[in-house]
Design a protein around this motif. Structure first.
Motif, PDB file in Angstrom:
ATOM      1  N   THR A   1      11.588  54.477  31.643  1.00  0.00           N
ATOM      2  CA  THR A   1      10.375  53.700  31.914  1.00  0.00           C
ATOM      3  C   THR A   1       9.645  53.454  30.595  1.00  0.00           C
ATOM      4  OG1 THR A   1       8.956  55.626  32.233  1.00  0.00           O
ATOM      5  CG2 THR A   1      10.175  54.827  34.177  1.00  0.00           C
ATOM      6  N   LYS A   2       8.607  52.657  30.640  1.00  0.00           N
ATOM      7  CA  LYS A   2       7.842  52.386  29.425  1.00  0.00           C
ATOM      8  C   LYS A   2       7.117  53.621  28.917  1.00  0.00           C
ATOM      9  CE  LYS A   2       7.193  47.465  29.915  1.00  0.00           C
ATOM     10  NZ  LYS A   2       6.274  46.345  29.991  1.00  0.00           N
ATOM     11  N   LYS A   3       6.849  54.584  29.798  1.00  0.00           N
ATOM     12  CA  LYS A   3       6.109  55.775  29.390  1.00  0.00           C
ATOM     13  C   LYS A   3       6.987  57.007  29.176  1.00  0.00           C
ATOM     14  CE  LYS A   3       1.745  54.308  31.210  1.00  0.00           C
ATOM     15  NZ  LYS A   3       0.452  54.720  31.592  1.00  0.00           N
ATOM     16  N   HIS A   4       8.198  57.005  29.701  1.00  0.00           N
ATOM     17  CA  HIS A   4       9.069  58.174  29.596  1.00  0.00           C
ATOM     18  C   HIS A   4      10.509  57.684  29.420  1.00  0.00           C
ATOM     19  CE1 HIS A   4      10.207  62.359  31.418  1.00  0.00           C
ATOM     20  NE2 HIS A   4      10.531  62.252  30.153  1.00  0.00           N
ATOM     21  N   TYR A   5      11.054  57.904  28.227  1.00  0.00           N
ATOM     22  CA  TYR A   5      12.371  57.353  27.928  1.00  0.00           C
ATOM     23  C   TYR A   5      13.064  58.150  26.825  1.00  0.00           C
ATOM     24  CZ  TYR A   5       9.635  55.302  24.148  1.00  0.00           C
ATOM     25  OH  TYR A   5       8.796  55.135  23.076  1.00  0.00           O
ATOM     26  N   ILE A   6      14.345  57.880  26.662  1.00  0.00           N
ATOM     27  CA  ILE A   6      15.131  58.436  25.565  1.00  0.00           C
ATOM     28  C   ILE A   6      15.003  57.456  24.408  1.00  0.00           C
ATOM     29  CG2 ILE A   6      17.425  59.148  24.780  1.00  0.00           C
ATOM     30  CD1 ILE A   6      16.224  60.973  26.933  1.00  0.00           C
ATOM     31  N   SER A   7      14.579  57.948  23.247  1.00  0.00           N
ATOM     32  CA  SER A   7      14.307  57.093  22.098  1.00  0.00           C
ATOM     33  C   SER A   7      15.551  56.824  21.243  1.00  0.00           C
ATOM     34  CB  SER A   7      13.225  57.739  21.230  1.00  0.00           C
ATOM     35  OG  SER A   7      12.996  56.992  20.078  1.00  0.00           O
ATOM     36  N   PHE A   8      16.389  57.834  21.052  1.00  0.00           N
ATOM     37  CA  PHE A   8      17.613  57.626  20.278  1.00  0.00           C
ATOM     38  C   PHE A   8      18.663  58.645  20.681  1.00  0.00           C
ATOM     39  CE2 PHE A   8      15.493  60.795  17.605  1.00  0.00           C
ATOM     40  CZ  PHE A   8      16.528  61.637  17.234  1.00  0.00           C
ATOM     41  N   VAL A   9      19.904  58.306  20.357  1.00  0.00           N
ATOM     42  CA  VAL A   9      21.034  59.208  20.530  1.00  0.00           C
ATOM     43  C   VAL A   9      21.771  59.214  19.200  1.00  0.00           C
ATOM     44  CG1 VAL A   9      23.127  59.743  21.840  1.00  0.00           C
ATOM     45  CG2 VAL A   9      21.277  58.494  22.938  1.00  0.00           C
ATOM     46  N   ALA A  10      22.174  60.404  18.743  1.00  0.00           N
ATOM     47  CA  ALA A  10      22.889  60.513  17.474  1.00  0.00           C
ATOM     48  C   ALA A  10      24.111  61.405  17.636  1.00  0.00           C
ATOM     49  CB  ALA A  10      21.975  61.075  16.391  1.00  0.00           C
TER      50      ALA A  10
ATOM     51  N   PHE B   1      22.914  64.578  19.666  1.00  0.00           N
ATOM     52  CA  PHE B   1      21.471  64.811  19.765  1.00  0.00           C
ATOM     53  C   PHE B   1      20.839  63.620  20.464  1.00  0.00           C
ATOM     54  CE2 PHE B   1      22.567  67.541  16.254  1.00  0.00           C
ATOM     55  CZ  PHE B   1      21.670  68.591  16.329  1.00  0.00           C
ATOM     56  N   PHE B   2      19.796  63.866  21.227  1.00  0.00           N
ATOM     57  CA  PHE B   2      19.010  62.767  21.776  1.00  0.00           C
ATOM     58  C   PHE B   2      17.566  63.213  21.908  1.00  0.00           C
ATOM     59  CE2 PHE B   2      20.760  64.969  25.443  1.00  0.00           C
ATOM     60  CZ  PHE B   2      19.699  65.075  26.321  1.00  0.00           C
ATOM     61  N   TYR B   3      16.659  62.238  21.847  1.00  0.00           N
ATOM     62  CA  TYR B   3      15.225  62.533  21.829  1.00  0.00           C
ATOM     63  C   TYR B   3      14.524  61.893  23.014  1.00  0.00           C
ATOM     64  CZ  TYR B   3      10.355  62.596  20.393  1.00  0.00           C
ATOM     65  OH  TYR B   3       9.001  62.778  20.361  1.00  0.00           O
TER      66      TYR B   3
ATOM     67  N   ALA C   1      15.768  71.320  18.048  1.00  0.00           N
ATOM     68  CA  ALA C   1      16.575  70.855  19.173  1.00  0.00           C
ATOM     69  C   ALA C   1      16.832  71.989  20.157  1.00  0.00           C
ATOM     70  CB  ALA C   1      17.895  70.295  18.668  1.00  0.00           C
ATOM     71  N   GLU C   2      16.749  71.664  21.433  1.00  0.00           N
ATOM     72  CA  GLU C   2      17.047  72.605  22.504  1.00  0.00           C
ATOM     73  C   GLU C   2      18.334  72.152  23.190  1.00  0.00           C
ATOM     74  OE1 GLU C   2      13.821  72.985  25.279  1.00  0.00           O
ATOM     75  OE2 GLU C   2      12.322  72.838  23.687  1.00  0.00           O
ATOM     76  N   GLU C   3      19.016  73.107  23.814  1.00  0.00           N
ATOM     77  CA  GLU C   3      20.195  72.733  24.584  1.00  0.00           C
ATOM     78  C   GLU C   3      19.752  71.913  25.786  1.00  0.00           C
ATOM     79  OE1 GLU C   3      23.473  75.412  25.218  1.00  0.00           O
ATOM     80  OE2 GLU C   3      22.547  76.829  23.800  1.00  0.00           O
ATOM     81  N   THR C   4      20.631  71.011  26.223  1.00  0.00           N
ATOM     82  CA  THR C   4      20.285  70.157  27.357  1.00  0.00           C
ATOM     83  C   THR C   4      19.959  71.004  28.582  1.00  0.00           C
ATOM     84  OG1 THR C   4      22.629  69.943  27.889  1.00  0.00           O
ATOM     85  CG2 THR C   4      21.653  68.198  26.552  1.00  0.00           C
TER      86      THR C   4
END
Length: 194
Positions: free
Chosen positions: A141-150, A181-183, A114-117
Motif C-alpha cells: 500500500t502507499k503507507k506500508h510497503y517493501i522498499s527494496f530487495v537486495a 535482504f529486503f526493507y 537486519a532481522e531474520e524473516t
C-alpha cells in the motif's frame, strides 16, 4: 543541528594527532590561548573554522561535529558485511561496505540491523534457470510497503527498488548469492539465507 564541536573532541583529536596546543593553533591561525579556551569549555570555535579544523585532523565536518570519527579498516570488504541506511524523510537507500557517516535531509542515518524473516514478512525464493525469483508475502500500500530487495554474494550486490502498489518481487542472477535482504518501511530490514 543539535550538536556542535566540543572542546573534549578537539582535545581528543589533537592528542590523537600528536599535536600540542601551540602546533594546532599555528595550523588554524589562532592563538594557543584560543585552543585552551575551547578545550576547557570556555569558548567554541567559530563556525568559519570548522572546515579548516576538520582538514587538519583529516576527518569530515560531520565527524567533527558528531564527535564520532570513522576509520574504515575494512579495505578488502566482503559484500556480505554490507550495511543499509534508509532516509526516513525521502526514502533514499544508501549501501556501504564499511563504516560511514551518512546524512540525508539533515538527519544522521544509522545502519539498520537486519532481522531474520518472520511470519509477517515471508520470503519465497525459487530458482528459475540461472536466476533466483524472489517474492515477498506483503501488502504493497502507499503507507506500508517493501522498499527494496537486495541479493548479496561475497563480491557483489544486486538491488531492486520497489514501489508502493507494485509487486514485492525481483529476479537476481545467481552468481554466488548467499543472502537476500529486503526493507519494510514500517518494520525494518530483514534477511534470508540461501
Amino acid at each position: 543541528m543539535n550538536q556542535y564541536v566540543t572542546g573534549a573532541v578537539i582535545k581528543e583529536l589533537r592528542e590523537k594527532n600528536h599535536l600540542t596546543q601551540s602546533e594546532l593553533a599555528e595550523k588554524l591561525c589562532v592563538s594557543d590561548k584560543t585552543i585552551s579556551k575551547w578545550e576547557t569549555a570556555k569558548g567554541y570555535p567559530d563556525i568559519s573554522l570548522l572546515e579548516t579544523i576538520a582538514n587538519v585532523f583529516g576527518i569530515s565536518i560531520a565527524e567533527l561535529i558528531s564527535g564520532n570519527t570513522v576509520s574504515n579498516v575494512n579495505v578488502s570488504a566482503n559484500m556480505l558485511r554490507s550495511k543499509f541506511y534508509v532516509c526516513p524523510v525521502c526514502g533514499n537507500i544508501v549501501h556501504t561496505m564499511g563504516e560511514a557517516v551518512i546524512h540525508c535531509h539533515g538527519v544522521l542515518l544509522t545502519p539498520f540491523q537486519a532481522e531474520e524473516t518472520d511470519k509477517n514478512h515471508k520470503v519465497f525464493i525459487e530458482r528459475v534457470e540461472d536466476e533466483y525469483y524472489v517474492r515477498i508475502e506483503h501488502d504493497m500500500t502507499k503507507k506500508h510497503y517493501i522498499s527494496f530487495v537486495a541479493a548479496l554474494s561475497s563480491d557483489r550486490i544486486q538491488m531492486v527498488k520497489l514501489y508502493p502498489e507494485g509487486n514485492p518481487e525481483a529476479r537476481f542472477m545467481i552468481n554466488g548469492v548467499k543472502k537476500i535482504f529486503f526493507y519494510c518501511n514500517k518494520d525494518g530490514l530483514y534477511f534470508e539465507k540461501i
